[in-house]
Scaffold this active site. Structure first.
Site, PDB file in Angstrom:
ATOM      1  N   HIS A 105      38.837  27.743  42.188  1.00 33.79           N
ATOM      2  CA  HIS A 105      39.002  28.955  42.138  1.00 33.79           C
ATOM      3  C   HIS A 105      38.787  29.876  41.134  1.00 33.79           C
ATOM      4  CE1 HIS A 105      37.644  27.717  46.172  1.00 33.79           C
ATOM      5  NE2 HIS A 105      37.175  28.491  46.557  1.00 33.79           N
ATOM      6  N   ASP A 173      43.416  38.198  49.700  1.00 36.91           N
ATOM      7  CA  ASP A 173      42.846  38.108  51.164  1.00 36.91           C
ATOM      8  C   ASP A 173      42.069  37.037  51.199  1.00 36.91           C
ATOM      9  OD1 ASP A 173      42.681  40.906  50.362  1.00 36.91           O
ATOM     10  OD2 ASP A 173      40.302  41.104  48.671  1.00 36.91           O
ATOM     11  N   GLU A 287      44.167  48.125  51.283  1.00 33.29           N
ATOM     12  CA  GLU A 287      42.723  48.429  50.359  1.00 33.29           C
ATOM     13  C   GLU A 287      41.888  49.011  50.501  1.00 33.29           C
ATOM     14  OE1 GLU A 287      42.049  43.758  49.539  1.00 33.29           O
ATOM     15  OE2 GLU A 287      43.851  42.965  50.000  1.00 33.29           O
TER      16      GLU A 287
HETATM   17  C1  LIG Z   1      36.811  34.263  47.228  1.00 32.51           C
HETATM   18  C2  LIG Z   1      38.300  34.336  46.066  1.00 32.51           C
HETATM   19  C3  LIG Z   1      38.667  35.494  46.338  1.00 32.51           C
HETATM   20  C4  LIG Z   1      40.167  35.283  45.627  1.00 32.51           C
HETATM   21  N1  LIG Z   1      41.209  36.416  45.858  1.00 32.51           N
HETATM   22  C5  LIG Z   1      42.056  37.240  45.710  1.00 32.51           C
HETATM   23  C6  LIG Z   1      43.370  37.418  45.957  1.00 32.51           C
HETATM   24  O1  LIG Z   1      42.745  38.258  47.240  1.00 32.51           O
HETATM   25  N2  LIG Z   1      44.131  38.239  45.009  1.00 32.51           N
HETATM   26  C7  LIG Z   1      44.821  37.587  43.955  1.00 32.51           C
HETATM   27  O2  LIG Z   1      45.557  37.953  43.698  1.00 32.51           O
HETATM   28  N3  LIG Z   1      43.601  36.511  43.994  1.00 32.51           N
HETATM   29  C8  LIG Z   1      42.748  35.987  44.159  1.00 32.51           C
HETATM   30  N4  LIG Z   1      41.498  34.976  43.679  1.00 32.51           N
HETATM   31  C9  LIG Z   1      41.685  35.097  42.263  1.00 32.51           C
HETATM   32  C10 LIG Z   1      42.894  33.275  43.083  1.00 32.51           C
HETATM   33  O3  LIG Z   1      43.935  34.047  42.791  1.00 32.51           O
HETATM   34  C11 LIG Z   1      42.427  33.115  41.794  1.00 32.51           C
HETATM   35  O4  LIG Z   1      41.610  32.409  41.508  1.00 32.51           O
HETATM   36  C12 LIG Z   1      43.489  31.852  40.881  1.00 32.51           C
HETATM   37  O5  LIG Z   1      42.922  30.874  39.759  1.00 32.51           O
HETATM   38  C13 LIG Z   1      43.592  31.220  42.104  1.00 32.51           C
HETATM   39  O6  LIG Z   1      42.526  29.763  42.600  1.00 32.51           O
HETATM   40  P1  LIG Z   1      43.386  28.253  42.753  1.00 32.51           P
HETATM   41  O7  LIG Z   1      44.626  27.493  43.232  1.00 32.51           O
HETATM   42  O8  LIG Z   1      41.791  27.783  42.795  1.00 32.51           O
HETATM   43  O9  LIG Z   1      43.819  27.878  40.814  1.00 32.51           O
HETATM   44  P2  LIG Z   1      43.491  27.179  39.638  1.00 32.51           P
HETATM   45  O10 LIG Z   1      41.539  28.331  39.780  1.00 32.51           O
HETATM   46  O11 LIG Z   1      41.845  26.099  39.380  1.00 32.51           O
HETATM   47  O12 LIG Z   1      43.475  27.119  38.575  1.00 32.51           O
HETATM   48  C14 LIG Z   1      44.141  28.530  37.857  1.00 32.51           C
HETATM   49  C15 LIG Z   1      44.738  28.806  36.746  1.00 32.51           C
HETATM   50  O13 LIG Z   1      46.358  28.196  36.386  1.00 32.51           O
HETATM   51  C16 LIG Z   1      46.441  26.846  36.513  1.00 32.51           C
HETATM   52  N5  LIG Z   1      47.274  26.815  38.026  1.00 32.51           N
HETATM   53  C17 LIG Z   1      46.700  25.978  38.715  1.00 32.51           C
HETATM   54  N6  LIG Z   1      47.290  25.316  39.592  1.00 32.51           N
HETATM   55  C18 LIG Z   1      48.678  24.706  38.786  1.00 32.51           C
HETATM   56  C19 LIG Z   1      50.185  24.175  38.582  1.00 32.51           C
HETATM   57  N7  LIG Z   1      50.742  24.302  39.954  1.00 32.51           N
HETATM   58  N8  LIG Z   1      51.102  25.566  37.957  1.00 32.51           N
HETATM   59  C20 LIG Z   1      50.583  25.876  37.243  1.00 32.51           C
HETATM   60  N9  LIG Z   1      49.504  26.610  36.649  1.00 32.51           N
HETATM   61  C21 LIG Z   1      48.150  26.522  37.711  1.00 32.51           C
HETATM   62  C22 LIG Z   1      44.939  26.326  36.277  1.00 32.51           C
HETATM   63  O14 LIG Z   1      45.524  25.265  35.053  1.00 32.51           O
HETATM   64  C23 LIG Z   1      44.064  27.728  35.847  1.00 32.51           C
HETATM   65  O15 LIG Z   1      44.726  28.133  34.615  1.00 32.51           O
HETATM   66  C24 LIG Z   1      40.478  35.055  44.720  1.00 32.51           C
HETATM   67  C25 LIG Z   1      39.822  34.077  44.409  1.00 32.51           C
HETATM   68  C26 LIG Z   1      38.416  33.779  44.930  1.00 32.51           C
HETATM   69  C27 LIG Z   1      37.499  32.746  43.914  1.00 32.51           C
END
Ligand SMILES: Cc1cc2nc3c(=O)[nH]c(=O)nc-3n(C[C@H](O)[C@H](O)[C@H](O)COP(=O)(O)OP(=O)(O)OC[C@H]3O[C@@H](n4cnc5c(N)ncnc54)[C@H](O)[C@@H]3O)c2cc1C
Ligand SMILES: *[C@@H]1O[C@H](CO)[C@@H](O)[C@H](O)[C@H]1NC(C)=O
Ligand SMILES: *[C@@H]1O[C@H](CO)[C@@H](O)[C@H](O)[C@H]1NC(C)=O
Length: 545
Positions: A105, A173, A287
């Site tokens: 994400h 969120d 918020e």
């Molecule tokens: C619809 C939506 C709503 C959101 N709402 C919020 C919100 O309210 N508050 C907020 O803070 N953020 C929010 N986000 C952002 C979100 O926190 C970031 O997109 C974050 O990247 C989490 O997504 P993911 O777990 O899929 O991680 P990924 O996108 O898969 O990874 C993000 C990064 O972290 C690295 N990574 C992944 N897993 C690990 C791990 N276990 N250890 C070390 N590095 C790792 C990856 O290599 C990459 O660089 C939102 C995103 C979306 C799409």
């Protein structure tokens, strides 16, 4: 050489008119490093998939702004499998990039690993091996906590803790994000003003470093790695377990939106509500949103929160001459459903609070939901957007932390100038947080001035080819305005295309980050999609991150 800035846009149109915009990476980069042969002699080799179907799955992210196909997708069964892969790469004469993929994400290609291996973290939670979510049992002494695998989705963590009457103190969120992915950024939401970001609730981590060492760390044990990994953008290690503090979970929530026509009243009320002394009489969650007038007039006539009647009423308010934006405070107050006295008390508390606020008289919109319905509210929006075919579209998001003392300048320059007459699809969030709830020993950065800063999130959806380019230009105009007006902002979920950008982002922390990187990931193999350090594959294709 291959700076993102100099890369062209390539836009693909599907028959559904759903667009995937991709900043195409240079072909030389993608072709760079075939993986070392002896990788496939390791015990984990059967879980390293190099077929096109597998690698294609890891070639973009939610943002759909960047694309690069890795050499392989790895499905680890245990954290030790990940350690073996990383150890192999870092000790190889030809190290290759390794990027953990949480739920994909991110918005700017942060999970991509051209020339390397993407680690499908979610594979850890599948199958019949060890439990990946353990809640400290009832009867245990507080502090209560949950041990959750880094690959776990917050929705699953929340469901497990609610069974014990407990919940994480701060939730994002949207809950279909992984623990490791959000802790690598910060993890913010409407409870952060009181409890800090999610990284502030972490007691302990298991981290696999860029040398493949498995390290348990906390404030008292290997604290340097602990602080580095929290908000560490995946640069210092892979988080495979986090011990997260919990608090008692409420049963139900009064959830309100209050409309404002004046940004001064809106921010004044928000800032009053986040004061520590407001904990007795105020909201448990705060918020806020910015509504551009044209989007209100031309957008959907009802939303997951507002009914048709509500929107009609809001249009009436926005029609007042001179208004180009209206604002909503979104607040939630928790209560227990046991006994009518308690419910009555909650209602009285809400009435008393609303009496102290300066929203437009009569513009209160409220709902009454269970706590889990409240926490998982964006999932409902996802369902609506998916059924309209507008979820899997490019998302040129821009997330900013803006110091309190400049928020009115920001409002004037951005919402009342750059976006004055525009009608972008998407959502704009704006809410304040207290800086003293953030621990500056962690890698995440916040604005250096002021004790309060706002999260301003421009969460755009590009519905057409033109939208991608237009929103890209708008975001650039916003950043240019912030620089020119010397706003002293920081990006959240930061993306920078040059080391100079990262240097500015981290400021005084940058020199420490270089030292930590050299110590915990000396070959710079981890999460190259953040474009912070020169990754091995990029070196071999002579491109610069
Ligand atoms: C619809 C939506 C709503 C959101 N709402 C919020 C919100 O309210 N508050 C907020 O803070 N953020 C929010 N986000 C952002 C979100 O926190 C970031 O997109 C974050 O990247 C989490 O997504 P993911 O777990 O899929 O991680 P990924 O996108 O898969 O990874 C993000 C990064 O972290 C690295 N990574 C992944 N897993 C690990 C791990 N276990 N250890 C070390 N590095 C790792 C990856 O290599 C990459 O660089 C939102 C995103 C979306 C799409
Ligand atoms: C790849 O995916 C396509 C389409 O889903 C499918 O037809 C094909 O059999 C898959 N190939 C492999 C090797 O799994
Ligand atoms: C949960 O507890 C089990 C049993 O003690 C253990 O094997 C497992 O590793 C724990 N999981 C996490 C994520 O801590």
């Amino acid at each position: 050489m291959a700076r993102t800035r100099s890369l062209g846009f390539l836009i693909l149109t599907s028959f559904l008119c759903v667009l995937a915009a991709q900043l195409q990476l240079r072909p030389s980069m993608a072709a760079a490093g075939a993986l070392p042969r002896d990788l496939f002699n390791l015990g984990i080799a059967s879980r390293i998939c190099t077929d096109h179907n597998s690698t294609a799955k890891a070639s973009t992210d939610f943002g759909h702004m960047f694309e690069a196909t890795p050499e392989a997708l790895f499905h680890p069964r245990t954290p030790a499998d990940i350690a073996e892969l990383i150890r192999f790469s870092s000790s190889s004469p030809a190290p290759f990039p390794v990027a953990p993929l949480g739920n994909g994400h991110s918005g700017r290609g942060q999970t991509l690993a051209p020339g390397g291996v993407v680690v499908d973290m979610r594979a850890l939670g599948r199958g019949h091996h060890a439990r990946r979510v353990n809640v400290s049992a009832a009867g245990d002494e507080p502090p209560y906590y949950v041990d959750a695998g880094g690959e776990q989705l917050w929705i699953d963590v929340v469901r497990a803790t609610l069974e014990h009457g407990l919940a994480p103190r701060v939730c994002t969120d949207y809950l279909h994000l992984t623990v490791g992915g959000t802790l690598s950024n910060a993890g913010i939401g409407g409870q952060a003003f009181r409890h800090g970001p999610q990284i502030a609730s972490v007691h302990e981590l298991d981290v696999i470093t860029g040398m493949g060492e498995m390290v348990t760390c906390s404030v008292t044990k290997n604290s340097e790695l602990f602080f580095a990994a929290l908000g560490g953008l995946g640069q210092f290690g892979v988080i495979t377990r986090a011990r997260i503090g919990l608090g008692p979970a409420p049963k139900r929530v009064r959830w309100v939106r209050l409309a404002y026509s004046s940004v001064v009243s809106f921010t004044k009320d928000q800032e009053m509500l986040i004061l520590d002394r407001a904990s007795d009489f105020g909201f448990d969650y705060i918020e806020g949103q910015v509504q551009l007038k044209r989007t209100l007039f031309e957008g959907p006539k009802s939303t997951t929160f507002f009914s048709y009647g509500d929107i009609t009423k809001l249009i009436g308010l926005a029609s007042q001459s001179g208004l180009s934006t209206i604002y909503y405070i979104e607040g939630a107050m928790y209560y227990s459903e046991d006994g009518t006295t308690l419910v009555d008390q909650a209602l009285q508390k809400m009435e008393a609070l609303l009496g102290q606020l300066s929203f437009e008289p009569g513009f209160v919109f409220s709902k009454d939901v269970t706590y889990v319905q409240f926490l998982d509210r964006v999932c409902e929006e996802e369902r609506v957007l998916r059924s309209a075919g507008v979820w899997d579209v490019p998302h040129p998001w821009l997330n900013l932390f803006v110091p309190r003392s400049r928020i009115l300048d920001f409002d004037a320059g951005v919402f009342k100038c750059i976006f004055r007459d525009s009608n972008p699809a998407g959502l704009i969030l704006m809410y304040p947080m207290n800086k003293d709830k953030w621990d500056d020993r962690m890698t995440t950065v916040t604005p250096t001035s002021d004790d309060v800063f706002y999260n301003v999130a421009l969460l755009w959806s590009a519905l057409s080819t033109n939208d991608v380019e237009q929103l890209h230009r708008d975001n650039k105009a916003v950043l240019a305005f912030l620089e020119k007006a010397n706003i002293g902002y920081k990006q959240y979920l930061p993306h920078h295309t040059s080391q100079d950008g990262w240097l500015q982002h981290f400021g005084v922390k940058w020199s420490k980050i270089i030292v930590l990187k050299a110590k915990y990931d000396p070959q710079a193999i981890l999460s190259p999609g953040q474009r912070m350090f020169l990754s091995p594959a990029k070196v071999s294709s002579s491109a610069v991150a």
